[in-house]
Write a protein that holds these residues in place. Structure first.
Motif, PDB file in Angstrom:
ATOM      1  N   ILE A  51      -8.262   8.488  -3.210  1.00  0.00           N
ATOM      2  CA  ILE A  51      -7.389   7.756  -4.122  1.00  0.00           C
ATOM      3  C   ILE A  51      -6.308   7.070  -3.294  1.00  0.00           C
ATOM      4  O   ILE A  51      -5.764   7.656  -2.358  1.00  0.00           O
ATOM      5  N   GLU A  52      -6.060   5.815  -3.629  1.00  0.00           N
ATOM      6  CA  GLU A  52      -5.031   5.071  -2.898  1.00  0.00           C
ATOM      7  C   GLU A  52      -4.110   4.422  -3.915  1.00  0.00           C
ATOM      8  O   GLU A  52      -4.573   3.897  -4.922  1.00  0.00           O
ATOM      9  N   SER A  53      -2.811   4.472  -3.649  1.00  0.00           N
ATOM     10  CA  SER A  53      -1.904   3.858  -4.615  1.00  0.00           C
ATOM     11  C   SER A  53      -1.263   2.603  -4.032  1.00  0.00           C
ATOM     12  O   SER A  53      -1.079   2.475  -2.825  1.00  0.00           O
ATOM     13  N   ARG A  60       0.829  -1.192   0.000  1.00  0.00           N
ATOM     14  CA  ARG A  60       0.000   0.000   0.000  1.00  0.00           C
ATOM     15  C   ARG A  60       0.872   1.254   0.000  1.00  0.00           C
ATOM     16  O   ARG A  60       1.855   1.336   0.735  1.00  0.00           O
ATOM     17  N   GLY A  61       0.519   2.217  -0.839  1.00  0.00           N
ATOM     18  CA  GLY A  61       1.272   3.477  -0.865  1.00  0.00           C
ATOM     19  C   GLY A  61       0.483   4.570  -0.191  1.00  0.00           C
ATOM     20  O   GLY A  61      -0.308   4.302   0.707  1.00  0.00           O
ATOM     21  N   GLY A  62       0.665   5.791  -0.626  1.00  0.00           N
ATOM     22  CA  GLY A  62      -0.036   6.911  -0.011  1.00  0.00           C
ATOM     23  C   GLY A  62      -1.502   6.915  -0.403  1.00  0.00           C
ATOM     24  O   GLY A  62      -1.884   6.342  -1.416  1.00  0.00           O
ATOM     25  N   SER A  63      -2.317   7.537   0.433  1.00  0.00           N
ATOM     26  CA  SER A  63      -3.693   7.749   0.019  1.00  0.00           C
ATOM     27  C   SER A  63      -4.088   9.172   0.383  1.00  0.00           C
ATOM     28  O   SER A  63      -3.511   9.783   1.282  1.00  0.00           O
ATOM     29  N   PHE A  64      -5.038   9.693  -0.342  1.00  0.00           N
ATOM     30  CA  PHE A  64      -5.453  11.081  -0.127  1.00  0.00           C
ATOM     31  C   PHE A  64      -6.816  11.277  -0.754  1.00  0.00           C
ATOM     32  O   PHE A  64      -7.294  10.436  -1.508  1.00  0.00           O
TER      33      PHE A  64
END
Lengths: 270, 470
Positions: A60-62, A48-52
């Motif tokens: 959005i989640e990367s 899981r990467g950043g989300s905003f």
């Protein structure tokens, strides 16, 4: 209504890939018409990467994946409680100015036929809401629902010329027509619970929202001749289908990609 | 007959800043001059500085002509310019923070919503995101022209990735090497602190998540790009990595650089590629130059991108008209630097005026740059003017017009000796924790007699630019 969602997307590769990155807009919007009871998004084996939350209010989640990869599996499971707001996106927090949704894109470019359709539809009609209804009606009439004749890159103008298409084409045509008459409009992706028989149905769906002064964003679904109600779950929006895509991803490597999507919605027993 | 302000000679008197250059100029025999000129050229070739200035395209291996006659500003002249430039850089950044936030300037009716929100450079993807310190444009290049002793006009702002600063640095380096005595006779403010200021500026906008000395990298489209030399030059001077998109990847909410010692986290990316190529997942899906997922990391606060994606909306030629209004609106100050009066061909009454006065106006494309697609009325033939008239009538929204400015001249070495040639100035303002400006900038000179177009693609050259210490 309480809706159970199960949405599995599988990208398969015919040769192993070095890595992949996913940008996911797969989270139910926060507004008065829907409430998340539980929701989970997972890219199997991914990090899981950043989300905003972006300016349009979408979360959005990367995710990223290290290779070697034969496939990428994205699983969405959840339960959402919905209420019918007659299409009005009430209580949705966003900062994006409506005027930013007057910009044309390739898919929503209004050609002469769309311009004529739009101008004819609103002739003699005053009031943004009435205009939007008239435009949605005109689009529904001009483009018959027929799967398989259009594809992901079909433009609004092409679909109108064909006179046939799917929900994406209806949405694009309505957006193009609305923008042409000065109404900000955008593409919305989400889910639709279509089966009253209690059996799960293919349920990935898209519609359009038109900005109506005084009321805000209002959803229109020309494909079904209605405004979104409690059978709809809204995920996110954009200038067109590409911009609003729930999944954007890219895998590095030489393999050819094939896609398999299963979406199932069911009304939970209360 | 237009008279032009000559920055060295006013009524046959040498103006004070140039006082010590007169003897130097008169004492230079033609042979020495030719020798020095050849020497300068050889130095430039050896360094390998062969790129075109921002957006001008052209042959990347072509050498831009270097004129050895320096352009000089007195300390007091510069102080005023400096205040004006910093003021403008602050206003432009305030504007960007505003239009990606609540859009107060639009709500207040000071700028039409359409010009901002339907602008191609307006990035909806960054609405609501606050970059570190609220700064969008970290390197602001402001193009100025002078028409009198105290009269300067801003021609345009460059908020994205203004280039040419390597010329500013190299011009000075070469002048010091060739004419060391000039630097003993004149007290000239140094410019060589630029790279360190740039590094400090970039470090000062590292994301809040960065808890150590930030790692900075310059992202270049690669060696085919006309400004590649400058990218590698600045990386060298700052002691940071020069990377291409393929050298970077995203994972776990951060951007990583592949190095021989394994992945290294990157905190600040000074990008020299356009927004649309930054990230195929967010912008052009066919871009091979960017980093997939970069915009997600950026928007979740894992990396700083300088200049910020979306900064271009502030330097659009249609927005330019409103910069003085921005200064008043955000800073509550009167603009120190003036705009050139501009007619918007998109407005019917202004279009009418423009079409009636084409022979005396300069007409530019709204999104054009580099002196292409423009009409210089007084320097054009009837046929050229009529051809351009048709283009404007066909698509008025795409054009703006300005009066032909009487650009100042400075003495320039030409075939026949020394003669006045028209110049402009691009200073580079750095915006971080502090707003910094090295004294001077890049002076471009129109080498063709009578020409007002200083772009290198149109026969322009460059000069060393001096600011004299008190």
């Amino acid at each position: 209504m309480i809706l159970d969602v199960s949405h599995v997307t599988v990208y398969r590769y015919d040769a192993s890939m070095r890595s992949a990155v996913q940008s996911l807009r797969l989270f139910p919007s926060r507004f008065d018409g829907q409430r998340v009871i539980r929701w989970s998004v997972e890219v199997v084996g991914g990090m899981r990467g950043g989300s905003f939350r972006d300016g349009a209010g979408d979360k959005i989640e990367s995710w990223s994946l290290r290779g070697p990869l034969q496939e990428v599996v994205i699983r969405v499971e959840g339960q959402v409680e919905t209420v019918d707001l007659a299409g009005v996106l009430r209580g949705h927090r966003e900062l994006a100015p409506p005027e930013a949704y007057l910009r044309e894109t390739l898919a929503t470019d209004a050609d002469a036929a769309i311009r004529t359709l739009a101008e004819d539809a609103i002739e003699g009609i005053s009031g943004d809401l009435e205009k939007a209804h008239a435009l949605a009606g005109a689009v529904a009439e001009a483009i018959a629902y027929r799967p398989g004749v259009t594809h992901a890159h079909t433009t609004a103008a092409e679909a109108l010329k064909l006179g046939e298409g799917v929900c994406q084409d209806h949405a694009h045509a309505l957006i193009a027509a609305a923008r042409h008459v000065g109404l900000p409009a955008r593409y919305v992706s989400g889910y639709l619970f279509a089966g009253a028989d209690g059996e799960p149905h293919e349920a990935a769906h898209a519609w359009a929202e038109v900005f109506v002064a005084g009321l805000g964003w209002v959803g229109f679904d020309p494909a079904n001749g209605c405004c979104p109600d409690d059978r709809y779950i809204r995920l996110g929006s954009g200038l067109d289908a590409r911009d609003a895509a729930p999944i954007r991803g890219l895998a590095r490597g030489e393999g050819e990609e094939s896609l398999d999507v299963t979406v199932a919605l069911a009304a939970a027993q209360q | 007959m237009t008279t032009y302000f000559n920055e060295m000679f006013e009524n046959d008197q040498v103006r004070a800043p140039y006082a010590r250059l007169e003897d130097w100029m008169r004492a230079m025999p033609a042979e020495l001059r030719q020798m020095k000129q050849a020497e300068a050229e050889a130095l430039f070739r050896r360094i390998g500085i062969t790129f075109a200035v921002y957006g001008e395209g052209g042959d990347p291996d072509r050498l831009i002509p270097f004129d050895m006659f320096p352009r000089v500003f007195a300390q007091n002249e510069w102080r005023r310019l400096e205040r004006g430039i910093k003021q403008r850089a602050r206003a432009l950044n305030a504007f960007l923070t505003d239009v990606y936030g609540r859009g107060e300037i639009v709500r207040a009716g000071k700028i039409p919503a359409k010009l901002v929100y339907q602008n191609e450079a307006y990035e909806r993807a960054v609405v609501g995101f606050q970059p570190p310190r609220g700064i969008y444009s970290h390197i602001v290049g402001i193009d100025l022209v002078r028409t009198g002793p105290d009269q300067f006009y801003v021609l345009e702002d460059n908020c994205r990735t203004p280039s040419g600063v390597s010329y500013m640095l190299e011009n000075r380096e070469i002048m010091m090497r060739m004419f060391p005595q000039l630097f003993r006779e004149n007290r000239i403010e140094p410019v060589d602190g630029y790279a360190e200021l740039l590094r400090r500026t970039l470090a000062s906008v590292a994301p809040a998540k960065c808890d150590r000395d930030p790692t900075i990298a310059i992202l270049t489209p690669g060696h085919f790009n006309s400004a590649y030399y400058e990218h590698s030059f600045l990386a060298d001077l700052m002691g940071v990595e020069l990377v291409e998109g393929a050298d970077l990847f995203v994972e776990g909410g951060f951007v990583w650089m592949r190095t021989t010692r394994g992945p290294q986290k990157v905190d600040v990316i000074y990008r020299r590629i356009d927004d649309s190529f930054l990230d195929p997942l967010c912008f052009r899906p066919d871009s091979m130059l960017g980093v997939p997922g970069l915009m997600d990391v950026y928007r979740s606060g894992g990396v700083t991108i300088a200049s910020a994606p979306g900064a271009g909306v502030a330097d659009d030629k249609a927005i330019y008209t409103f910069v003085p209004e921005m200064v008043r609106f955000y800073l509550g100050e009167e603009p120190i630097l003036e705009n050139v009066p501009t007619w918007q061909c998109a407005k019917p009454d202004e279009l009418k005026y423009v079409l009636e006065h084409l022979p005396e106006l300069v007409v530019k494309e709204v999104h054009g740059s580099g002196g292409y697609g423009m009409l210089v009325g007084p320097k054009s033939t009837k046929a050229q003017i009529e051809a351009f008239r048709a283009k404007i009538e066909d698509d008025p929204d795409n054009y703006i017009a300005q009066p032909t400015l009487a650009l100042s001249t400075t003495p320039t070495f030409v075939e026949e000796g020394i003669a006045p040639r028209h110049v402009d100035l691009r200073p580079y303002c750095l915006v971080g924790e502090q707003i910094e400006l090295v004294p001077g900038g890049l002076t471009r000179v129109a080498l063709t007699e009578g020409s007002l177009v200083v772009n290198s693609s149109q026969g322009g050259g460059v000069k060393d630019t001096w600011v004299l210490a008190e």
